[in-house]
Every structure is written in C-alpha cells, then in structure tokens.
Design an enzyme around this catalytic site. Structure first.
Site, PDB file in Angstrom:
ATOM      1  N   ARG A  31      15.699   3.756  17.928  1.00 27.28           N
ATOM      2  CA  ARG A  31      14.997   2.578  17.445  1.00 27.28           C
ATOM      3  C   ARG A  31      14.285   1.786  18.539  1.00 27.28           C
ATOM      4  NH1 ARG A  31      18.432  -1.690  14.061  1.00 27.28           N
ATOM      5  NH2 ARG A  31      18.919   0.250  12.967  1.00 27.28           N
ATOM      6  N   HIS A  77      10.571   7.697   7.500  1.00 29.43           N
ATOM      7  CA  HIS A  77      11.193   6.465   8.025  1.00 29.43           C
ATOM      8  C   HIS A  77      11.818   5.659   6.879  1.00 29.43           C
ATOM      9  CE1 HIS A  77      11.679   3.811  11.485  1.00 29.43           C
ATOM     10  NE2 HIS A  77      11.377   2.772  10.708  1.00 29.43           N
ATOM     11  N   TYR A 121      -4.155  -5.124   0.830  1.00 29.73           N
ATOM     12  CA  TYR A 121      -5.517  -5.595   1.087  1.00 29.73           C
ATOM     13  C   TYR A 121      -6.168  -4.913   2.286  1.00 29.73           C
ATOM     14  CZ  TYR A 121      -4.101  -9.401  -2.027  1.00 29.73           C
ATOM     15  OH  TYR A 121      -3.653 -10.124  -3.086  1.00 29.73           O
TER      16      TYR A 121
END
Length: 857
Positions: A31, A77, A121
C-alpha cells in the site's frame, strides 16, 4: 487442546503481535511504499494497467473517469472507489506531479485545495509518458501475479522506461516508517543515469554535477544547498524552499511584493488566509492589502505595502512567519526486492538501471523467440514455393485440411494414381518434410503469395530476419551493447520529453545564524556559587610576573564565590546540569559579556531553571553536530547515593529551550556531579566516611538518557557520596578535604582498580579531629583550590603548595577554623596564567601553621 478437540489456547499477546506484524507488512509492501524499479505503489500501477486494458491511449478519445475507476475496482483493486479516483486525480495534476501520468479533462482540482469534480463528470486517458511506463509489457518482460480473486493476472511491476521514482517522487505513510521522495528534472536525471552507466564507480558528488537538485512542479527556490547534498548522500535531508517573490512599484509609487511561484505542496488559498490572519494580529506589519490575481496564465499573489513600510523587511517577515518559506523533508524509503530501504541518489539510479537491464534482456529473448518462429514459417513457405505444383496437387488430393496437413508433414503416403497428380512430374523418392506449424501456415497462406513479387518479398523478409536474429543474439551476448540500448532509450526520452528546470537553486541561501556574526574567540566563563554567570575575553587576563601585587577580580556578594571557571570559545556549547537531574544548553556567546570585575547576570535570566534548582556541574563541549565526536564522548553522572550512569554525549545533542531530564533520580537521591570523558578514564567516587573506590569506566555500560544508572560505590544509610572524579592523565592527583580543614594530595596509582559497586579503600582516615570527608578533586600543580567555610569566609591557594602524601594518612591541616566553624564546600579553579589574579582577595592564603603534620593510618 480440550477433550472436544475444537478449542486451542493461544496467548493473546502472541496473537496480537503476529496479527500486527502481518498488518504492518501488508501496509508497507502492498500500500504505502513504492517499488524502487517503477516508483509506483500498487494502486498507481493498477490504475495505469486498467487504463491499458481499456485502451485509453494518449491519442484515443477520453473515457469517463467512472468507467476507468470501475475497471480498476472490479479487476484489480478491491478497495473504496475514492482511493482509486483520488489516485488518478493526483496523477493528472500538474502541480502535484512533475510529469503527470494521466491526461485529465474536466475539473481535476486546483492548487487552492479545491477537490476534483465527481468521477461521473470528468474524463481521462493515459499521458504519453504513461505509455512509456507500460512499453513492452506485452513482451513477457515482467512477472504477472493473480489478482484478488485469482480470475485475472496483473503485473507485479511495470517495465518503466521512464525513471519515474526519480522524476516524480512519491510520499506515503506506512506502519513504523514513511517515505517522502522529491521529484527531479527528467533531463538531469537522464544525464545522471547515463553518467552512471558509463562509470558505475562514479561518486555521488560527481552525480550531483548532473542531477543538481530536486525540481518541483510548482517551481520556487531551493534556499541553501546543504540539505540537498545530505539528501543525495544519505537519502535523508531537509530542503528549504522559498517562493519566487519580486518587489515592484505600481503607478502610484507604492511598493508591491509579487509572488509568482510558491513552494511545493503549499495550498495557495490557505497561505493567503493565514497571512491575512497574521496581518490582523499585527505579527506581520506593513501590509495594507493582499490580492490573488492568479489566472490561466499562471500564479500571481500581490501584497500591497504601506507607504511607511519597507518591502524588503516585510518580505523577510513573510518568509519567516508564512509558508512562503517551507521545508521539504526528504526520506528516500522504497521497496528493494520486497524490503524497505533508505536509498541515496546513486542507489536509486543503480536499482533503476538494473531493472532496465533485466527488461532489455527479457525483451530481447522474447523478440528473438518470435523472430525465430517467423523465420521457421518463412523457411517453410520458401521451401513450398520451390515445389508449389506438388504442394497444390497434394492439397487438392486431400480429403480434408487435417489430411492435407498430415501429407505435407510426410506422415501420409501420396496417392500417385490420383487424378490430381496427372501431368505432375514427381521427383524420385520425394517426401514432404514440413513441420506442424509450417504445414498449417502453408494451408492458411493466400494464393496471392504465389506471385513473383510476393516471392521476392518473402525472400527479402527472410534475409532481414537472419540479420535481426544475429543482432538479438549479439545483444544477449554483450552487456555493453545492452547498456548502449538503455542509454539510447533514455536519450530518446530526454529528446522527446526533457524540459528546463522549474525550481531555482540558491546555493548560498542558508539563513544567517547569529553564530556567523560572532568571532570564535577564547573566553573565560565564570559561574558563581550563587548562580551568577558571565564571559570575559581571555585577553583581559594579561600575564603577570611572580611577586605581583595582583588586581581586583570579580565583584561578588560577601557570601558568594566563583565555583565554575573554564575557558571556552564563543561557538562552544555549555551544558548546565542541576541537582534535579536536568540539563540546559547555552551557547558561549549567549552568556552576557562582562568586565573582569563585574558580577555577571543571574543564571535564571538565561535558562528556565526552577525554584530550588542549583547548578551541580557545567560541561564545556566543542560541538554537538560532529557525529564522530558526540558518539565517542560520554557523560558520567554520579548521585549522592552512589549511583553511576554513563550516556553517550549524542543523547544530549539536541538542545531544548526548556531543558530536558538528563538522568532519572530516585526520590531520596540527588545529582552530585557530571564529567565528560572519551570512554577511557578511571572513575573515583568517595563517601563522607572516608572511603573511595576506583574503577575503569568500561565497567559501566552506556545507557539511555532516561536511565537511572547502576551502583558505583556501596553506600550505607548514614553515608553519602561527596565527590566523583574521572581521571585519565597520569599527571593528575587526587585531593581530599575533610570537614575540619584537613586534606592531602595523593598519587592516583595508590588507589587499586576494583570492580564497581564495592566498598573501596580508605582515602582519608576519619577521626573526631578531622571530621567527615567533604570533597575530592582531581588536581594538578596548575590548579587553585577555593575553600568556603560555613561562616561564609573564603580562601584560595595553589594546589602546588601541598606536597604528595600516601593514601593511608590523615593528611595535613589546610586551614585554621574557629571553634564551631567547618568547611562547607571546596571548588577547584583552573589557574589561568594571568597578569592579574582572578581574585585578589585570595592573594594571601590562610594556610595553617601546623600544615606539616602528617599522621599515618
């Protein structure tokens, strides 16, 4: 296990330890830390690989960010969508990454800290540099590993033609460690890597001729080069960054400060807001207005300066109190073969080159295999063209494709009576010998390949493949050639994507310290018993010949005297230890300068000592920044209960204004003395009953600052330690003084060396006549002795006036004491060769008339 066999007793401590270690390793590896080879964390790698799956190349239409995030979440993921989207957003922000890896369309946030628009968007695709990170991935150059549900595979690392870790940097917080790597200029990095390839033994200093310093996406100025040098050499360093600010005059004649670049990772809106608050609080004065005039053309912050103010002074205040000057703490921690390591500049380049070398080898092996496979097919086609009539006749005579393939491979006999062979001239004993793949390829070949032009093309391709295969084999056999390929690829990157530095470097930009303005002269530092301190230039003490009348020395109260006196340079550190076990720091130049006759300043005006704290020891230290010095010098502590502690000077090398605890003191104990040693001294400690012990400081192991210590000398309930000395010089003697004025000077060799913690030997025979032992000192003939009586009267005399005596003696009478009076304390004063005595009052020592008395034990 119980009788039921389904319960196993497990220690909760072991279980929690194991679970936490597993968790921390997962965070570190999967990570928070980047791989040194491609400079990516797993989430970044998965975003790029997911975009590759979707085919959103730099020259293809944008795709909705939500589509990309869904692809990455569903396949690789399995975490929150915000983690993937925020990663992708940061990879698209030109103020976050020096060379963005994602080409975003829409609102991807701003340098003011505005968040990006929702993923439904915005749109994105890979940048051209991202494709360089993924180049050759299809050529089996890296290992693939199963995804979270074993349904797909994903790359464990990317080929990374771009040296991403160096050019883009990274940051992350793991468990027990963190990383914060600075971005650099691609042109400089490529030149540095090429220099390393050409000379693997190149020094870091030589590499810094190419990779000059970090290059931040927001520009700014690196203010001072020391932090950069340390970061490159050690992997850790503190780089000071300043905004680019210019002072201009507007049309009305008023001065303005114009900021056009700000330090990396500084939020512009927060910067302006906090600056306005400081102006309102009057912490920054001289600013009448602040305006943000930033637009598409670039950043621009305007500070209007009041007419009566000086813009240069205001700018310095802004640098001091706001984020216009900030620091970037470099911490180059990355995963090397799955293990976290702190890396310097050369190591970062070395591991990148090793990775690229491995990629070139695997890619060449792949290309060679494919070329040989193609060559094999071409050999079959060219061979078939030579007997094309037989091939066609054979195919026509076959019942199906499989039979035709078998016949071409020579596994089925030809039917020479077949009508398809009529008119075809068969060579004697002819048999086809095509391989399986050649036969299949012949059957799939279109008839247009039978034309003369096509035949020429096949032959040309065959001849070219032979050269290519020879080249590939040459690459695999020659490391120099492989390195040249890496250099050529890097040069191509530089030509295509290289640009100029954005961050300027101001090499001599370190802030001026007060120390730099003060000459490093020798000074005499004095601290009185009552806590008055001063420094006086050594030159004021002019040498005086024997028989002089002396001159007036320090002015003190009637009941005060100089207890600590030593010579130090202005740049030395003074460590002040108190009876509470605390230590305070002063630079010598911070001690107020006073004339030889002045009293000095109260110590509590300079350091934050508490009520009841008294100075027990003062240590003069040359430096606290030289690692070799502070790690090879030690402080020896002694308490009244006989506890000895040894701690490396390094533990006291980080000054704090309020002081720190230097030793943990037991409730019924107090600190007696502290000595500085180089690790090879003998420690002598004595108790008031007249016993003393001598042992080598090697018997005391070095321990931490917060430790209490170990037993140095055995102390009974009614006893207390009265002194501790550390002796290394053979010229030093041990001087002891009793409560009723008796004392003597003995050779240190008379004290046999024992182990610590014992009772020791007699150092002064204690009788009713002598009283208890009150002091021991390590002295030479050049020292003076200051004795203060309980009545407040002080005397001073030279140690050289006392002859050496045996250890097992009562000593001589040093001073006549009126009945009821006794010695309160004894101080050794370094005898500086002066023109004037340090204390004229001590010019006539009050030596007792019976000083020749010597009594054997």
């Amino acid at each position: 296990m119980t009788e039921e066999g389904n319960i196993i007793s497990v220690s909760i401590e072991d279980e929690m330890r194991g679970a936490y270690i597993d968790y921390s390793m997962s965070v570190i590896i999967s990570r928070a830390l980047p791989d040194v080879r491609d400079g990516l964390k797993p989430v970044h790698r998965r975003v790029l690989y997911g975009m590759l799956d979707l085919g959103v190349y730099h020259n293809k239409p944008y795709k909705k960010s939500a589509r990309i995030v869904g692809e990455v979440l569903g396949k690789y993921h399995p975490h929150g969508d915000s983690s993937v989207y925020e990663t992708m957003v940061r990879m698209a922000q030109e103020w976050s990454l020096r060379y963005p890896l994602v080409d975003g369309q829409g609102n991807f946030g701003s340098i003011d800290g505005d968040s990006a628009a929702a993923m439904r968007y915005t749109e994105a695709r890979m940048s051209r540099l991202a494709e360089e990170m993924l180049a050759d991935l299809e050529k089996e150059v890296v290992n693939f590993e199963p995804n979270f549900d074993d349904s797909l595979t994903e790359p464990s690392v990317l080929p990374a033609r771009l040296p991403n870790l160096l050019v883009n940097g990274t940051s992350g917080i793991a468990v027990g460690m963190a990383t914060n790597m600075a971005p650099h200029n691609l042109t400089e990095v490529v030149e540095g890597i090429i220099a390393y390839i050409q000379n693997p033994d190149i020094s870091i200093a030589a590499l810094m001729e190419y990779v000059k310093a970090p290059d931040f996406p927001t520009g700014g100025i690196i203010y001072g080069y020391q932090g950069v040098r340390k970061a490159f050499e050690t992997g850790r360093g503190r780089i000071v960054l300043r905004a680019v600010a210019n002072i201009e005059t507007d049309k009305n004649g008023r001065e303005q400060i114009i900021v056009t670049e700000i330090p990396y990772q500084v939020n512009k809106a927060v910067l302006i807001e906090k600056t306005a608050a400081l102006v309102n609080e009057k912490k920054i004065e001289g600013i009448s207005a602040i305006r943000d005039e930033s637009d598409r053309e670039g950043l621009r912050i305007v500070y209007e300066i009041k007419r009566e103010a000086m813009a240069s002074v205001v700018l310095n205040q802004l640098f001091k109190y706001t984020s216009l000057q900030s620091t970037f703490s470099v911490n180059n921690v990355a995963l090397v073969k799955g293990r976290p390591a702190t890396l310097n500049l050369k190591e970062l380049i070395k591991y990148y080159v090793e990775h690229r070398h491995e990629i070139v080898v695997k890619r060449t092996q792949y290309d060679l295999r494919k070329a040989e496979e193609r060559l094999h097919l071409l050999e079959g086609l060219l061979k078939a063209l030579e007997v094309i009539d037989l091939v066609i006749a054979t195919i026509r005579s076959a019942a199906d494709a499989d039979t035709a393939k078998q016949m071409l491979m020579g596994k089925l006999a030809l039917d020479l009576q077949s009508r398809f062979f009529e008119g075809v001239e068969m060579p004697q004993g002819f048999v086809f010998s095509f391989t399986d793949v050649q036969a299949k390829n012949i059957l799939e070949t279109r008839l247009q390949r039978l034309t003369g032009m096509e035949r020429a093309k096949l032959q040309a391709e065959y001849d070219e493949l032979l050269k290519t295969i020879a080249y590939y084999r040459e690459i695999l056999a020659d490391k120099v050639l492989r390195m040249k390929i890496i250099v050529d690829e890097l040069q191509g990157l530089k030509d295509k994507f290289g640009d100029k530095r954005r961050t300027q470097i101001e090499h001599d930009g370190q802030e001026i310290e007060m120390e730099d303005l003060i000459p490093d002269e020798e000074m005499v530092i004095t601290i009185s018993k009552a806590g008055y301190i001063k420094r006086t230039p050594l030159i004021e003490y002019r040498a005086q010949s024997r028989g002089g009348t002396g001159a007036k020395g320090v002015t003190t109260k009637e009941d005060d005297f100089t207890e600590h006196l030593f010579i130090a340079s202005n740049h030395n550190y003074i460590l002040i230890f108190t009876n509470f076990g605390k230590v305070y720091w002063l630079k010598a130049y911070e001690v107020p300068e006073g004339a030889k006759t002045s009293k000095g300043r109260p110590l509590q005006n300079l350091i934050a000592i508490e009520n009841g704290e008294m100075v027990q020891a003062v240590i003069n230290v040359k430096t606290l920044s030289d690692e070799d010095y502070i790690n090879n010098h030690y402080l020896i502590f002694c308490t009244q209960k006989g506890v000895i502690k040894k701690t490396a000077l390094e533990a006291y090398s980080r000054p704090r204004q309020a002081g720190i605890n230097a030793i943990t003191i037991n409730q019924d104990d107090s600190l007696l003395d502290v000595q500085l040693t180089d690790g090879d001294s003998h420690i002598v400690a004595a108790v008031n009953s007249g016993r003393a012990i001598c042992f080598h400081e090697g018997d005391v192991r070095a321990m931490g600052r917060g430790a209490t210590g170990v037993k140095g000398i055995y102390v009974e309930d009614q006893e207390r330690v009265v002194g501790m000395v550390c002796i290394k010089q053979a010229s030093q003697n041990l001087l002891v003084v009793s409560e009723k004025g008796y004392g003597k000077r003995s050779d240190i060799e008379e004290y046999r060396i024992t182990k610590r913690g014992g009772k020791g030997v007699t150092t002064l025979k204690i009788t009713e006549k002598t009283g208890d032992l009150v002091s021991i000192k390590a002295v030479t003939d050049n020292d003076d002795l200051m004795i203060i009586k309980k009545s407040g009267v002080m005397i001073r005399f030279s140690v050289s006036e006392l002859r050496l005596m045996g250890r097992a003696t009562q000593g001589v009478k040093l001073i006549n004491l009126p009945e009821g009076d006794a010695i309160a304390s004894v101080a050794k004063v370094e005898n500086i060769e002066t023109e004037d005595d340090l204390n004229a009052e001590a010019a006539a020592p009050e030596i007792a008339p019976d000083s020749s008395e010597e009594v054997a034990e």
